[in-house]
Scaffold this active site. Structure first.
Site, PDB file in Angstrom:
ATOM      1  N   ALA A 243       0.776  -1.238   0.000  1.00  0.00           N
ATOM      2  CA  ALA A 243       0.000   0.000   0.000  1.00  0.00           C
ATOM      3  C   ALA A 243       0.811   1.295   0.000  1.00  0.00           C
ATOM      4  O   ALA A 243       0.331   2.315  -0.487  1.00  0.00           O
ATOM      5  CB  ALA A 243      -0.938   0.002   1.208  1.00  0.00           C
ATOM      6  N   ASP A 266       1.922  -3.173   4.347  1.00  0.00           N
ATOM      7  CA  ASP A 266       3.283  -2.984   3.852  1.00  0.00           C
ATOM      8  C   ASP A 266       4.225  -3.555   4.901  1.00  0.00           C
ATOM      9  O   ASP A 266       3.922  -3.484   6.101  1.00  0.00           O
ATOM     10  CB  ASP A 266       3.592  -1.508   3.596  1.00  0.00           C
ATOM     11  CG  ASP A 266       4.712  -1.340   2.574  1.00  0.00           C
ATOM     12  OD1 ASP A 266       4.418  -1.055   1.403  1.00  0.00           O
ATOM     13  OD2 ASP A 266       5.895  -1.526   2.948  1.00  0.00           O
ATOM     14  N   ASP A 293       3.897  -8.655   5.985  1.00  0.00           N
ATOM     15  CA  ASP A 293       4.397  -9.154   4.706  1.00  0.00           C
ATOM     16  C   ASP A 293       3.225  -9.635   3.854  1.00  0.00           C
ATOM     17  O   ASP A 293       2.529 -10.590   4.212  1.00  0.00           O
ATOM     18  CB  ASP A 293       5.391 -10.288   4.957  1.00  0.00           C
ATOM     19  CG  ASP A 293       6.032 -10.825   3.685  1.00  0.00           C
ATOM     20  OD1 ASP A 293       5.584 -10.460   2.578  1.00  0.00           O
ATOM     21  OD2 ASP A 293       6.976 -11.622   3.802  1.00  0.00           O
ATOM     22  N   CYS A 363       4.514  -0.189 -12.193  1.00  0.00           N
ATOM     23  CA  CYS A 363       4.982   1.034 -12.858  1.00  0.00           C
ATOM     24  C   CYS A 363       6.255   0.722 -13.635  1.00  0.00           C
ATOM     25  O   CYS A 363       7.212   1.491 -13.622  1.00  0.00           O
ATOM     26  CB  CYS A 363       5.203   2.166 -11.862  1.00  0.00           C
ATOM     27  SG  CYS A 363       6.414   1.805 -10.569  1.00  0.00           S
TER      28      CYS A 363
END
Length: 464
Positions: A243, A266, A293, A363
């Protein structure tokens, strides 16, 4: 036209990328010459910023029109009366687009110079000022109030505190120094504020430092598309597996009108704190963030949910988002990447460990982390089927992973090579049609990938 050199990569990394972008399927469809041209265009475009700055309105607190009005007044002040349009995206009503003016080629370089690190330089090209920790070197006579030419040390060769640097450097524009060289490199407790306030950047973008912080979230266009593709509904329970820093997490909560529950995970505690800070800043109460995790988030051998905390039973969520850890090779601008081939290719196994998703995004631009992961998931998890995406703003998936034409059509790949680099000035903006600018914003973005799945029967173990 390019004003910067193409992204600098290790030879083995460039060859690896070229192999993916010139695979047999692509060369067969486009021809070798066109495939090679597109690849070289991609490398060139990656070193330049997109043509638009994108901000997401926090629709939980204000309407897009209200924030647009506030932002127009702010930009008028920042740009000293220069009139730059703010466009509301027609398919993403909570997204505002601001054209980037540049490259501006008639800026006079000054004798006084400052060298900044590559990451700092990338931020300057997206509208940031130079913060003191980003300054690597400064001319020996630099004092507060001086007009300074700022350069990026794209290959990381400049020594901290050097008085001059003759290595590879890229001009970013001029600014006014807020501190002296002596203050920066005195050895006293490290300064953290603005070191150089950019006044003549090569690319003129607004600065969002403490600007409408509760109303806006600075976010690349494809990152905002992801959450709309997920399509969260009020009252649902949503899991965001990776996140931080919370852009998509807070977007999920806002689209749900802050009704329901968003679980954000996270594994790094400082990043979880950032998610919580952003939720608080944006006034969102439906977010619960945990340091955990994501590869261990779903446990099939549990008897019951551990009081709403991870790990969770497999059927605990209405929708799941995995914005996966990735090589980030689609980020722009990026003039140099020093990663080894081992580092670039290290994310695929981790991504597969995390793969229990409805929406998967990265990304990056590599075939291995995108379309190949989809092909693997469809084989490993027979319960998953690809779904059409709405809105569908990017292009279709890239050939080379053995997916069918219909499957490629259901993917979204934002490819920085699909449009040439733009020269944007105030006169061209005045004459531009809104629909043409929206079309350009949709195409001239960072490199990004989105896949949406639906589970058609009960969860199964991955096929061996």
């Amino acid at each position: 036209m390019p004003v910067f050199p193409k992204i600098s990569l290790r030879v083995e990394v460039e060859n690896y990328l070229k192999e993916g972008f010139m695979n047999k399927e692509i060369v067969s469809a486009l021809g070798k010459q066109e495939a090679e041209r597109k690849f070289e265009t991609l490398l060139s475009n990656l070193s330049h910023p997109p043509s638009f700055t994108t901000v997401r309105v926090n629709s939980h607190l204000a309407s897009a029109q209200h924030v647009k009005n506030l932002l127009f007044d702010e930009l008028h002040k920042q740009f000293n009366g220069l009139s730059v349009p703010i466009l509301q995206h027609p398919d993403l009503q909570d997204v505002l687009l601001i054209p980037v003016i540049g490259p501006r080629k008639n800026i006079n370089k000054k004798q006084c110079e400052a060298i900044v690190g590559a990451q700092c330089g990338n931020a300057v090209l997206r509208g940031a000022h130079v913060y003191v920790p980003g300054i690597v070197s400064a001319s020996k006579f630099m004092k507060a109030g001086d007009v300074v030419s700022v350069y990026s040390d794209i290959k990381g060769k400049c020594k901290k505190g050097a008085k001059e640097f003759d290595g590879t450097k890229v001009f970013l524009g001029n600014g006014i120094s807020e501190v002296s060289r002596k203050e920066i490199f005195s050895g006293l407790p490290e300064l953290k504020g603005i070191g150089i306030r950019m006044t003549e950047p090569v690319y003129l973008s607004p600065s969002f430092d403490n600007v409408l912080a509760s109303y806006l979230f600075l976010q690349n266009l494809p990152s905002a598309v992801v959450t709309h593709v997920l399509d969260p509904q009020p009252g649902e329970r949503i899991l965001d597996l990776c996140a931080a820093p919370g852009g998509k997490t807070t977007h999920i909560a806002a689209l749900m009108h802050d009704q329901g529950e968003v679980i954000a995970l996270d594994k790094i505690s400082n990043k979880v704190k950032k998610v919580k800070q952003n939720a608080l800043l944006l006034g969102l109460n439906s977010i619960r963030a945990f340091c955990f995790d994501g590869t261990k988030a779903l446990k099939g051998d549990m008897v019951k949910d551990a009081e709403g905390e991870p790990p969770f039973l497999p059927e605990s969520f209405d929708r799941i988002l995995l914005d996966a850890p990735c090589s980030g090779m689609g980020q722009r601008p990026n003039m140099a990447c020093s990663w080894t081939l081992k580092e670039v290719t290290s994310y695929q196994p981790l991504q597969r460990k995390l793969f229990t998703v409805l929406v998967y995004s990265t990304c990056t631009i590599t075939l291995a982390e995108n379309e190949e992961q989809v092909a693997w998931a469809l084989t490993a998890f027979p319960c998953l089927q690809l779904q059409p995406q709405e809105p569908h703003i990017g292009g279709k998936g890239m050939m080379g992973a053995g997916l069918s034409f219909e499957q490629l059509e259901q993917l979204q790949r934002f490819d920085p090579s699909v449009v040439p680099l733009q020269d944007m000035d105030v006169d061209s903006l005045r004459d531009a049609r809104i629909e043409d600018m929206i079309r350009l914003a949709n195409k001239d973005s960072i490199g990004f990938f989105i896949a949406k799945f639906v589970k058609c029967r009960s969860t199964q173990e991955p096929s061996k």
